[in-house]
Design an enzyme around this catalytic site. Structure first.
Site, PDB file in Angstrom:
ATOM      1  N   GLU A   9       0.838  -1.217   0.000  1.00  0.00           N
ATOM      2  CA  GLU A   9       0.000   0.000   0.000  1.00  0.00           C
ATOM      3  C   GLU A   9       0.868   1.260   0.000  1.00  0.00           C
ATOM      4  OE1 GLU A   9      -2.200  -2.343   0.496  1.00  0.00           O
ATOM      5  OE2 GLU A   9      -3.977  -1.339  -0.268  1.00  0.00           O
ATOM      6  N   GLY A  10       2.022   1.181  -0.663  1.00  0.00           N
ATOM      7  CA  GLY A  10       2.953   2.317  -0.716  1.00  0.00           C
ATOM      8  C   GLY A  10       4.019   2.169   0.346  1.00  0.00           C
TER       9      GLY A  10
HETATM   10  C1  LIG Z   1       3.071  -9.864   0.659  1.00  0.00           C
HETATM   11  C2  LIG Z   1       2.719  -8.775  -0.323  1.00  0.00           C
HETATM   12  C3  LIG Z   1       1.409  -8.651  -0.731  1.00  0.00           C
HETATM   13  C4  LIG Z   1       1.066  -7.676  -1.695  1.00  0.00           C
HETATM   14  N1  LIG Z   1      -0.229  -7.634  -2.153  1.00  0.00           N
HETATM   15  C5  LIG Z   1      -0.525  -6.810  -3.206  1.00  0.00           C
HETATM   16  C6  LIG Z   1      -1.840  -6.848  -3.806  1.00  0.00           C
HETATM   17  O1  LIG Z   1      -2.751  -7.581  -3.370  1.00  0.00           O
HETATM   18  N2  LIG Z   1      -2.070  -6.050  -4.892  1.00  0.00           N
HETATM   19  C7  LIG Z   1      -1.115  -5.225  -5.417  1.00  0.00           C
HETATM   20  O2  LIG Z   1      -1.405  -4.545  -6.396  1.00  0.00           O
HETATM   21  N3  LIG Z   1       0.135  -5.170  -4.867  1.00  0.00           N
HETATM   22  C8  LIG Z   1       0.448  -5.946  -3.787  1.00  0.00           C
HETATM   23  N4  LIG Z   1       1.715  -5.903  -3.219  1.00  0.00           N
HETATM   24  C9  LIG Z   1       2.734  -5.085  -3.861  1.00  0.00           C
HETATM   25  C10 LIG Z   1       3.176  -3.896  -3.066  1.00  0.00           C
HETATM   26  O3  LIG Z   1       2.217  -2.873  -3.153  1.00  0.00           O
HETATM   27  C11 LIG Z   1       4.539  -3.486  -3.652  1.00  0.00           C
HETATM   28  O4  LIG Z   1       5.477  -4.449  -3.188  1.00  0.00           O
HETATM   29  C12 LIG Z   1       4.932  -2.109  -3.242  1.00  0.00           C
HETATM   30  O5  LIG Z   1       4.150  -1.154  -3.901  1.00  0.00           O
HETATM   31  C13 LIG Z   1       6.426  -1.830  -3.551  1.00  0.00           C
HETATM   32  O6  LIG Z   1       6.735  -2.214  -4.839  1.00  0.00           O
HETATM   33  P1  LIG Z   1       8.036  -3.125  -5.126  1.00  0.00           P
HETATM   34  O7  LIG Z   1       8.032  -4.249  -4.186  1.00  0.00           O
HETATM   35  O8  LIG Z   1       8.057  -3.398  -6.585  1.00  0.00           O
HETATM   36  O9  LIG Z   1       9.252  -2.188  -4.719  1.00  0.00           O
HETATM   37  P2  LIG Z   1       9.959  -1.100  -5.669  1.00  0.00           P
HETATM   38  O10 LIG Z   1       8.941  -0.216  -6.278  1.00  0.00           O
HETATM   39  O11 LIG Z   1      10.924  -1.817  -6.555  1.00  0.00           O
HETATM   40  O12 LIG Z   1      10.779  -0.271  -4.600  1.00  0.00           O
HETATM   41  C14 LIG Z   1      11.970  -0.793  -3.996  1.00  0.00           C
HETATM   42  C15 LIG Z   1      12.483   0.217  -2.978  1.00  0.00           C
HETATM   43  O13 LIG Z   1      12.778   1.464  -3.644  1.00  0.00           O
HETATM   44  C16 LIG Z   1      12.122   2.521  -2.973  1.00  0.00           C
HETATM   45  N5  LIG Z   1      11.660   3.540  -3.936  1.00  0.00           N
HETATM   46  C17 LIG Z   1      10.932   3.340  -5.064  1.00  0.00           C
HETATM   47  N6  LIG Z   1      10.638   4.518  -5.649  1.00  0.00           N
HETATM   48  C18 LIG Z   1      11.179   5.480  -4.863  1.00  0.00           C
HETATM   49  C19 LIG Z   1      11.201   6.907  -4.910  1.00  0.00           C
HETATM   50  N7  LIG Z   1      10.582   7.597  -5.896  1.00  0.00           N
HETATM   51  N8  LIG Z   1      11.869   7.567  -3.939  1.00  0.00           N
HETATM   52  C20 LIG Z   1      12.473   6.907  -2.940  1.00  0.00           C
HETATM   53  N9  LIG Z   1      12.486   5.566  -2.830  1.00  0.00           N
HETATM   54  C21 LIG Z   1      11.838   4.853  -3.771  1.00  0.00           C
HETATM   55  C22 LIG Z   1      10.918   1.888  -2.286  1.00  0.00           C
HETATM   56  O14 LIG Z   1      10.520   2.635  -1.156  1.00  0.00           O
HETATM   57  C23 LIG Z   1      11.452   0.527  -1.890  1.00  0.00           C
HETATM   58  O15 LIG Z   1      12.092   0.637  -0.649  1.00  0.00           O
HETATM   59  C24 LIG Z   1       2.056  -6.814  -2.212  1.00  0.00           C
HETATM   60  C25 LIG Z   1       3.378  -6.922  -1.755  1.00  0.00           C
HETATM   61  C26 LIG Z   1       3.717  -7.879  -0.820  1.00  0.00           C
HETATM   62  C27 LIG Z   1       5.156  -7.999  -0.391  1.00  0.00           C
END
Ligand SMILES: Cc1cc2nc3c(=O)[nH]c(=O)nc-3n(C[C@H](O)[C@H](O)[C@H](O)COP(=O)(O)OP(=O)(O)OC[C@H]3O[C@@H](n4cnc5c(N)ncnc54)[C@H](O)[C@@H]3O)c2cc1C
Length: 400
Positions: A367-368
């Site tokens: 959720e962000g």
């Molecule tokens: C168990 C689990 C359940 C989930 N369930 C759902 C679901 O039901 N539906 C759904 O749609 N999603 C779901 N998610 C996805 C979740 O919303 C994403 O994991 C999350 O949005 C982060 O995306 P990412 O993992 O690709 O990380 P990335 O986007 O790759 O980010 C990696 C790191 O970089 C940092 N970062 C990225 N951009 C910036 C920026 N502009 N400035 C500073 N730092 C930055 C982030 O804070 C993070 O620490 C789930 C995730 C998990 C782990």
């Protein structure tokens, strides 16, 4: 302004705790051992009214409101962390998004079934290319062909997607649009009815094996035009709006997890005898417990404020983002304190410390992420971008 919960919400909190202790411990463990999706338990939660709080009676809800959602999500997560997921999939992000943005026909068709737990929901936004930039990373496309859209691509991390009957899913109807979010459209998908859908569970040590997140694959997945949610190209606003509801439940879930870690630390500190007395007598231990205690209390107030704001029918982006961010800080602190207080026992399966930490880590990202919240909060505070810039339809129940 007063801080006491109304009697009915105190009673609700007690009823949820009672249900969770009776139904979401031993029976849930049996599903955990088999790895099967616990359809009957989700149904029981629905029948108990846990998912219906923010919905009017006309669609099967109980009009208890969004503050009630924060209380239910906190108590469920405190006692049965994995079942906190259901507050998102069966209440906030899936059905509430359909309720808020759907046509009357879509609302009547999908919402009552989801909030009663008779059908299972999902919310599919994130993709492997980066959940923090969902529009930029989105490669899933939707091509209109007569009375259908044909979807191709994949989504990652989608919770309940191996069991879902209904989902809100986002795809690009205009992959070349600039800025990218203008090409995103929302759909109500029915994975068990339409061909071309498959879900592959993701192995995540420490998290539930019965309530799972998966990668989903869409291969010429046909979605009828009547299942489009909102207008073409307006999906990103719907997604952002949905994440606000999600941040309410996630803030409350993190508060519940933090409270569980704190309760366990207090009990252990009082009973663990080292050097002739309980470790609770050491001021350094007391200080850590004090820090966690005030953080958990503040996180709870902020989570409830999100619910209260939504109950007023007001845009909650700003408080939702701040609440979610602070709840991650409180939960991380409570988890760190628990690891410290439990010493080596923190690593054993006998105690809940590792398990709670896994759920706290997961919700810190979902959720962000923390950084995404920091960006939102910082840009808003500095006057660079208004946190409440995404439009809403504001079809809240408005209980106060
Ligand atoms: C168990 C689990 C359940 C989930 N369930 C759902 C679901 O039901 N539906 C759904 O749609 N999603 C779901 N998610 C996805 C979740 O919303 C994403 O994991 C999350 O949005 C982060 O995306 P990412 O993992 O690709 O990380 P990335 O986007 O790759 O980010 C990696 C790191 O970089 C940092 N970062 C990225 N951009 C910036 C920026 N502009 N400035 C500073 N730092 C930055 C982030 O804070 C993070 O620490 C789930 C995730 C998990 C782990």
């Amino acid at each position: 302004m007063h801080f006491d919960l109304p009697e009915e919400l105190v009673a609700l909190s007690d009823a949820v705790a009672d249900f969770a202790n009776r139904r979401l411990t031993d029976d849930a463990d049996a599903y955990e051992r088999s790895g099967e999706f616990p359809y009957p338990l989700i149904r029981e939660m629905g029948e108990a009214g846990f998912f219906g709080a923010p919905f009017p009676e006309s669609v099967g809800g109980n009009e208890a409101g969004f503050m009630a959602v924060s209380i239910i999500a906190e108590e469920i997560s405190r006692i049965a962390p994995a079942y906190g997921y259901a507050m998102n999939m069966q209440c906030a992000t899936c059905p509430y998004t359909i309720y808020n943005w759907g046509t009357q026909e879509q609302i009547e068709r999908f919402v009552p079934e989801l909030i009663s737990g008779r059908t299972i929901g999902m919310f599919a936004l994130s993709e492997a290319g980066g959940g923090s930039d969902p529009a930029g990373a989105m490669r899933t496309t939707a091509r209109r062909e007569g009375d259908h859209y044909v979807l191709n691509g994949s989504k990652m991390w989608i919770t309940f997607s191996n069991a879902a009957d209904v989902g809100v899913l986002f795809a690009k109807t205009d992959p070349k649009a600039t800025p990218a979010h203008k090409g995103v459209t929302a759909f109500i998908v029915e994975p068990k009815k339409f061909e071309g859908y498959s879900a592959q569970p993701i192995d995540m040590p420490g998290l539930s094996k019965s309530l799972r997140s998966c990668t989903i694959f869409l291969d010429d997945f046909k979605v009828p035009v009547e299942n489009r949610l909102g207008e073409e190209g307006k999906g990103f606003g719907i997604a952002m709006n949905a994440l606000e509801f999600g941040r309410l439940t996630v803030s409350a879930r993190l508060t519940g997890l933090a409270q569980a870690a704190l309760d366990a630390s207090i009990a252990y500190a009082n009973e663990r005898v080292v050097g002739g007395g309980p470790i609770a007598r050491h001021q350094l231990v007391q200080q850590r417990i004090a820090d966690a205690t005030v953080h958990v209390e503040a996180a709870r107030l902020m989570a409830r404020r999100i619910g209260w704001t939504m109950d007023q029918g007001r845009t909650s982006t700003r408080v939702a983002s701040r609440g979610k961010y602070f709840a991650t800080q409180a939960a991380r602190l409570a988890s760190d304190v628990a690891r410290e207080v439990f010493g080596g026992n923190a690593l054993t399966a006998e105690y809940p410390v590792q398990r709670l930490q896994s759920y706290i880590d997961m919700l810190t990202v979902g959720e962000g992420s923390e950084n995404v919240q920091r960006v939102l909060i910082g840009e808003d505070a500095l006057g660079i971008k208004d946190a409440a810039r995404h439009t809403m339809r504001n079809r809240f129940v408005g209980v106060t």
